[in-house]
Design an enzyme around this catalytic site. Sequence first.
Site, PDB file in Angstrom:
ATOM      1  N   GLY A  12       0.941  -1.235  -0.037  1.00  0.00           N
ATOM      2  CA  GLY A  12      -0.246  -0.047   0.043  1.00  0.00           C
ATOM      3  C   GLY A  12       0.705   1.425   0.039  1.00  0.00           C
ATOM      4  CB  THR A  37      -6.667  -0.973  -0.797  1.00  0.00           C
ATOM      5  OG1 THR A  37      -5.800  -1.161   0.231  1.00  0.00           O
ATOM      6  CG2 THR A  37      -8.076  -1.257  -0.281  1.00  0.00           C
ATOM      7  CE1 TYR A 147      -9.230   2.718   8.208  1.00  0.00           C
ATOM      8  CE2 TYR A 147     -10.041   4.876   9.157  1.00  0.00           C
ATOM      9  CZ  TYR A 147      -9.033   4.037   8.687  1.00  0.00           C
ATOM     10  OH  TYR A 147      -7.496   4.614   8.448  1.00  0.00           O
ATOM     11  CE1 TYR A 161      -4.034 -10.080  22.540  1.00  0.00           C
ATOM     12  CE2 TYR A 161      -1.975 -11.264  22.631  1.00  0.00           C
ATOM     13  CZ  TYR A 161      -3.336 -11.241  22.493  1.00  0.00           C
ATOM     14  OH  TYR A 161      -3.846 -12.432  21.812  1.00  0.00           O
TER      15      TYR A 161
HETATM   16  P1  NAD Z   1      -3.447   1.448   1.333  1.00  0.00           P
HETATM   17  O1  NAD Z   1      -4.766   1.118   1.030  1.00  0.00           O
HETATM   18  O2  NAD Z   1      -2.753   2.366   0.616  1.00  0.00           O
HETATM   19  O3  NAD Z   1      -2.836   0.342   1.872  1.00  0.00           O
HETATM   20  C1  NAD Z   1      -3.098  -0.519   2.683  1.00  0.00           C
HETATM   21  C2  NAD Z   1      -2.625  -1.943   2.416  1.00  0.00           C
HETATM   22  O4  NAD Z   1      -3.263  -3.051   3.283  1.00  0.00           O
HETATM   23  C3  NAD Z   1      -2.959  -2.439   1.060  1.00  0.00           C
HETATM   24  O5  NAD Z   1      -1.884  -2.763   0.330  1.00  0.00           O
HETATM   25  C4  NAD Z   1      -3.959  -3.495   1.127  1.00  0.00           C
HETATM   26  O6  NAD Z   1      -3.766  -4.512   0.209  1.00  0.00           O
HETATM   27  C5  NAD Z   1      -3.411  -4.115   2.458  1.00  0.00           C
HETATM   28  N1  NAD Z   1      -4.265  -5.016   3.259  1.00  0.00           N
HETATM   29  C6  NAD Z   1      -5.694  -4.469   3.196  1.00  0.00           C
HETATM   30  N2  NAD Z   1      -6.051  -5.581   4.062  1.00  0.00           N
HETATM   31  C7  NAD Z   1      -5.324  -6.555   4.149  1.00  0.00           C
HETATM   32  C8  NAD Z   1      -5.351  -8.080   4.678  1.00  0.00           C
HETATM   33  N3  NAD Z   1      -6.483  -8.537   5.227  1.00  0.00           N
HETATM   34  N4  NAD Z   1      -4.306  -8.609   4.439  1.00  0.00           N
HETATM   35  C9  NAD Z   1      -3.284  -8.236   3.875  1.00  0.00           C
HETATM   36  N5  NAD Z   1      -3.244  -7.025   3.612  1.00  0.00           N
HETATM   37  C10 NAD Z   1      -4.056  -6.225   3.656  1.00  0.00           C
HETATM   38  O7  NAD Z   1      -3.826   2.746   2.506  1.00  0.00           O
HETATM   39  P2  NAD Z   1      -2.752   3.428   3.487  1.00  0.00           P
HETATM   40  O8  NAD Z   1      -2.936   4.687   3.368  1.00  0.00           O
HETATM   41  O9  NAD Z   1      -1.382   3.004   2.994  1.00  0.00           O
HETATM   42  O10 NAD Z   1      -2.910   3.101   5.094  1.00  0.00           O
HETATM   43  C11 NAD Z   1      -2.134   2.291   5.641  1.00  0.00           C
HETATM   44  C12 NAD Z   1      -2.450   2.131   7.209  1.00  0.00           C
HETATM   45  O11 NAD Z   1      -2.262   3.410   7.463  1.00  0.00           O
HETATM   46  C13 NAD Z   1      -3.853   1.743   7.396  1.00  0.00           C
HETATM   47  O12 NAD Z   1      -4.072   0.827   8.337  1.00  0.00           O
HETATM   48  C14 NAD Z   1      -4.808   2.873   7.314  1.00  0.00           C
HETATM   49  O13 NAD Z   1      -5.809   2.813   8.414  1.00  0.00           O
HETATM   50  C15 NAD Z   1      -3.653   3.760   8.203  1.00  0.00           C
HETATM   51  N6  NAD Z   1      -3.986   5.360   8.024  1.00  0.00           N
HETATM   52  C16 NAD Z   1      -3.474   5.901   6.853  1.00  0.00           C
HETATM   53  C17 NAD Z   1      -3.909   7.392   6.725  1.00  0.00           C
HETATM   54  C18 NAD Z   1      -3.588   8.260   5.501  1.00  0.00           C
HETATM   55  O14 NAD Z   1      -3.919   9.355   5.450  1.00  0.00           O
HETATM   56  N7  NAD Z   1      -2.725   7.671   4.583  1.00  0.00           N
HETATM   57  C19 NAD Z   1      -4.528   8.069   7.656  1.00  0.00           C
HETATM   58  C20 NAD Z   1      -4.872   7.215   8.904  1.00  0.00           C
HETATM   59  C21 NAD Z   1      -4.527   6.009   9.186  1.00  0.00           C
END
Ligand code: NAD
Length: 329
Positions: A12, A37, A147, A161
Site C-alpha cells: 500500500g 487495496t 473503519y 496485550y
Molecule cells: P493503502 O490502502 O494504500 O494500504 C493498505 C494496504 O493494506 C494495501 O496494500 C492492502 O492491500 C493491504 N491490506 C488490506 N487488508 C489486508 C489484509 N487483510 N491482509 C493483508 N493486507 C491487507 O492505505 P494507506 O493509506 O497506506 O494506509 C495504511 C495504514 O495506515 C492503514 O492501516 C490506515 O488505516 C492507516 N492510516 C492511513 C492514513 C493516511 O492518511 N494515509 C491515515 C490514517 C490511518
Amino acid sequence: MTKRVLITGAAGFLGSHLSDRFIKEGFEVIGMDNFITGDEKNISHLASNPNFQFIEHDVTEFVKIDGNLDYILHFASPASPIDYLKIPIQTLKVGSLGTHNLLGLAKAKNARLLIASTSEVYGDPLVHPQSEDYYGNVNAIGPRGVYDEAKRFQESITMAYHRFHGLDTRIVRIFNTYGPRMRLNDGRVIPAFMGQALRGEDITVFGDGSQTRSFCYVDDQVDGIYRLLMSDYAYPVNIGNPHEISIKDFAEEIIKLTGTSQKIIYKPLPVDDPMQRQPNIDLAKKLLGWEPKVDRAEGMKITFDYFKSLSQDELFKSEHKDFEKHIKR
Ligand code: NAD
Ligand code: UDP
C-alpha cells in the site's frame, strides 16, 4: 545482527514507504499484503533487494513467519472512505482479527508491535485541535463506523496485550497523509482532485467545502512513525501536520498548482464526514523531537509530479478497484 521487521500492508501507500525507510536503515524487511487495496508496483523496486522478502497473505488468516522477528508494523487496512464503504466486513476483520493475529505473532516472537491507528478514532470531533486525551465522537453504526470502530478495537486489544501480557506495543494515530503511490482512484481527496485536474474534469467538492483537513507529507509521517517505534512510549501518539485548510480553499489551491482551469462543482457531503480535523502534536514534539518539515506547497508539487508521470491508461482507469478477485468467500 541485522534486525528483522514485518510490515503488513507493504504494497500500500504507507507500507511501501515504510519498507523503503527500514531498508535504508539497514533492516531486513518482510512485506506482507493481499493486494486488496494495494498494488504490486508500489514495491516492485524492492523485488531484487536481498534485504526484502514479500509474502502474499491475508492477515485475517493465521500469520506464520519463520525465524526471529524484532519488530512488526501492522499497516494492513483499507484506508479510504470509498474503499471501506465497499469492503466493510474486510475492514472490520483486518482491524480486529488481523490485529489479534499480529499480537499473537508478536507475543510468540517477543517482537515489538506498532499498530496504525487513525484520527478517525476521534470521529467528528467536538474538541479542536484533537489531542490524544480526547475520547472522540464516533457513530458506531454509521457507514464510517466499520473503519472507526475497527481502529478503536485495534487500540483497545493492543493495550490489553500490553497490560495483560506485558507486550511491547506502540500506537500511532495517523492524520491525513499524502504523497506518491497513493492510488489515483481510491477516492481520497488529494488523488481525486489531482486526477480530475489531469483529466480536465471539474473538481468535486463534497458539501459546501467548509469542512477542514490537515495534510501531512509521507516522508514526515514515516519519520514520525520510525521515531515512535524506537521510543519507549506505549500510549497513542498523533502524527500529522497541524496546518489546516478548508476543502474548498484546498480545491482552489489545487487548481492553481496544476495550472488548469477547472471549475469547482459541489456534491453531497458523505454521511458522518468530519467537519474539522487538526492534530495537536505537542506530545510527538516533546516525546520524539518530531515535527513535520515539508510544507504543503512542496509536498503537493512532488505528489502532482508523481500523478503526472502515470500512463494515460492509469489516468483514465476511472472504475474503482476490483475488490472481488481479492476476497475469499
Ligand atoms: P493503502 O490502502 O494504500 O494500504 C493498505 C494496504 O493494506 C494495501 O496494500 C492492502 O492491500 C493491504 N491490506 C488490506 N487488508 C489486508 C489484509 N487483510 N491482509 C493483508 N493486507 C491487507 O492505505 P494507506 O493509506 O497506506 O494506509 C495504511 C495504514 O495506515 C492503514 O492501516 C490506515 O488505516 C492507516 N492510516 C492511513 C492514513 C493516511 O492518511 N494515509 C491515515 C490514517 C490511518
Ligand atoms: N472530498 C471532497 N471531494 C472529493 C473527495 C473528498 O470534497 O472528491 C472531501 C471529503 O468529503 C472530506 C475531505 O475531502 O471532507 C477528505 O476526504 P478523504 O476521503 O481524503 O479522507 P477523510 O479525511 O474524510 O478520511
